[in-house]
Design a protein around this motif. Structure first.
Motif, PDB file in Angstrom:
ATOM      1  N   LEU A   2      42.064   9.881 -22.033  1.00 15.86           N
ATOM      2  CA  LEU A   2      43.010   9.454 -23.051  1.00 15.86           C
ATOM      3  C   LEU A   2      42.453   9.845 -24.411  1.00 15.86           C
ATOM      4  CD1 LEU A   2      43.888   5.853 -21.791  1.00 15.86           C
ATOM      5  CD2 LEU A   2      45.111   7.986 -21.347  1.00 15.86           C
ATOM      6  N   THR A   3      43.309  10.342 -25.270  1.00 16.00           N
ATOM      7  CA  THR A   3      42.877  10.755 -26.604  1.00 16.00           C
ATOM      8  C   THR A   3      42.847   9.548 -27.530  1.00 16.00           C
ATOM      9  OG1 THR A   3      43.826  12.957 -26.294  1.00 16.00           O
ATOM     10  CG2 THR A   3      43.377  12.265 -28.553  1.00 16.00           C
ATOM     11  N   VAL A   4      41.682   9.292 -28.107  1.00 12.03           N
ATOM     12  CA  VAL A   4      41.530   8.203 -29.075  1.00 12.03           C
ATOM     13  C   VAL A   4      41.673   8.738 -30.492  1.00 12.03           C
ATOM     14  CG1 VAL A   4      39.980   6.400 -29.943  1.00 12.03           C
ATOM     15  CG2 VAL A   4      40.027   6.939 -27.495  1.00 12.03           C
ATOM     16  N   GLN A   5      40.984   9.822 -30.780  1.00 10.59           N
ATOM     17  CA  GLN A   5      41.095  10.515 -32.065  1.00 10.59           C
ATOM     18  C   GLN A   5      41.553  11.942 -31.790  1.00 10.59           C
ATOM     19  OE1 GLN A   5      40.657  10.071 -35.577  1.00 10.59           O
ATOM     20  NE2 GLN A   5      41.418  12.176 -35.500  1.00 10.59           N
ATOM     21  N   ALA A   6      42.742  12.274 -32.249  1.00 14.94           N
ATOM     22  CA  ALA A   6      43.270  13.618 -32.037  1.00 14.94           C
ATOM     23  C   ALA A   6      42.417  14.642 -32.769  1.00 14.94           C
ATOM     24  CB  ALA A   6      44.715  13.696 -32.518  1.00 14.94           C
ATOM     25  N   SER A  51      37.899  12.342 -30.248  1.00 12.05           N
ATOM     26  CA  SER A  51      37.235  11.418 -29.320  1.00 12.05           C
ATOM     27  C   SER A  51      38.173  11.047 -28.178  1.00 12.05           C
ATOM     28  CB  SER A  51      36.742  10.155 -30.049  1.00 12.05           C
ATOM     29  OG  SER A  51      37.800   9.469 -30.669  1.00 12.05           O
ATOM     30  N   PHE A  52      37.549  10.782 -27.031  1.00  9.10           N
ATOM     31  CA  PHE A  52      38.291  10.578 -25.791  1.00  9.10           C
ATOM     32  C   PHE A  52      37.656   9.445 -24.994  1.00  9.10           C
ATOM     33  CE2 PHE A  52      38.315  14.952 -27.163  1.00  9.10           C
ATOM     34  CZ  PHE A  52      39.662  15.275 -27.184  1.00  9.10           C
ATOM     35  N   VAL A  53      38.482   8.766 -24.211  1.00 11.87           N
ATOM     36  CA  VAL A  53      37.982   7.730 -23.316  1.00 11.87           C
ATOM     37  C   VAL A  53      38.512   8.013 -21.918  1.00 11.87           C
ATOM     38  CG1 VAL A  53      39.912   6.155 -23.832  1.00 11.87           C
ATOM     39  CG2 VAL A  53      37.759   5.239 -22.921  1.00 11.87           C
ATOM     40  N   TRP A  54      37.649   7.843 -20.919  1.00  7.89           N
ATOM     41  CA  TRP A  54      38.027   8.084 -19.531  1.00  7.89           C
ATOM     42  C   TRP A  54      38.763   6.871 -18.991  1.00  7.89           C
ATOM     43  CZ3 TRP A  54      38.465  12.007 -16.346  1.00  7.89           C
ATOM     44  CH2 TRP A  54      38.569  11.760 -14.972  1.00  7.89           C
ATOM     45  N   HIS A  55      39.955   7.105 -18.453  1.00  3.37           N
ATOM     46  CA  HIS A  55      40.764   6.031 -17.873  1.00  3.37           C
ATOM     47  C   HIS A  55      40.608   6.085 -16.368  1.00  3.37           C
ATOM     48  CE1 HIS A  55      44.656   3.884 -16.908  1.00  3.37           C
ATOM     49  NE2 HIS A  55      44.121   3.098 -17.821  1.00  3.37           N
TER      50      HIS A  55
END
Length: 247
Positions: free
Chosen positions: A150-154, A139-143
């Motif tokens: 940004l990687t939330v869950q690798a 999972s990823f979030v856009w910064h």
């Protein structure tokens, strides 16, 4: 860098052979000009990838020598496909004396989802069919401040029932929802399910360019496929048992 800089991107982690030559302008925020070959080749990417490189270069009227760096989808993904993309990228980089940018294929899916769903998209859970009754996911979030993911869950590999959804509203990207249906429980929690957001060389090029600008290029000898499991195929007995379980 020059007024225009070219980057070659290769991706073969799925059943697609994907090649993109991206020509970036020095103008701030300008979109790159893309020359693309993206074809469903199955397990035959190794026979198609170098001709596709030649074709995009001819179309752009450039040579691979004009590229400032090479990027590739380094994984996770198909064992054979990753070896093809990484091996060709590494070979070209050695021959051209160019740096390389290994890109996470799951992050490329997040980039694809953002392009398709719009700039408001922030949280993406990516889930790709990993064969052997498992899913590659992350999972990823856009910064917004940096304009990067940004990687939330690798990247991980799990049974489809074991994925963990982000706590914020999210888009589920990738083909796992199509493959596993109701077994992929996180699909029920997603605001949008985007099964068309798959690894593509155009997105590898975008993420590779960002990594290059951030100084994350590595020499060719350091490039390697990113595997998150050692077992790449079921045994004959395991395939028979799986076939009997669905009868």
């Amino acid at each position: 860098m020059n007024a225009q800089s070219a980057l070659l991107a290769l991706e073969a982690s799925t059943e697609y052979c994907s090649v993109a030559l991206a020509v970036f302008s020095a103008e701030a925020n300008a979109l790159p000009q893309l020359f693309i070959r993206h074809e469903a080749t199955g397990a035959q990417s190794s026979a198609r990838i170098l001709p596709a490189v030649r074709e995009v270069c001819e179309e752009a009227k450039l040579s691979v020598h004009d590229c400032v760096a090479l990027a590739c989808g380094a994984g996770p993904g198909s064992f054979t496909g990753l070896r093809t993309a990484v091996g060709v990228t590494q070979g070209l980089a050695f021959a051209l004396n160019k740096p390389v940018l290994p890109v996470c294929t799951l992050m490329a899916c997040a980039q694809a989802a953002r392009q398709q769903q719009g700039a408001a998209l922030q949280h993406v859970l990516v889930a790709l069919d990993a064969r052997m009754d498992e899913v590659y996911w992350g999972s990823f979030v856009w910064h917004a401040e940096t304009g990067q993911w940004l990687t939330v869950q690798a990247a991980a590999v799990s049974a489809p029932e074991e994925l963990v959804a982000p706590q914020a509203p999210f888009v589920l990207a990738g083909n796992a929802a199509t493959i596993f249906g109701s077994r992929l429980k996180v699909a029920e929690q997603a605001a949008v399910v985007d099964t068309l957001a798959l690894p593509h060389a155009a997105h590898i090029a975008t993420l590779g360019w960002q990594a290059l600008q951030a100084g994350h290029a590595v020499p060719a000898q350091q490039l390697a496929p990113f595997y998150i499991r050692n077992k790449v195929a079921l045994t004959i007995a395991e395939r028979k048992a799986a076939a009997q379980s669905v009868k």
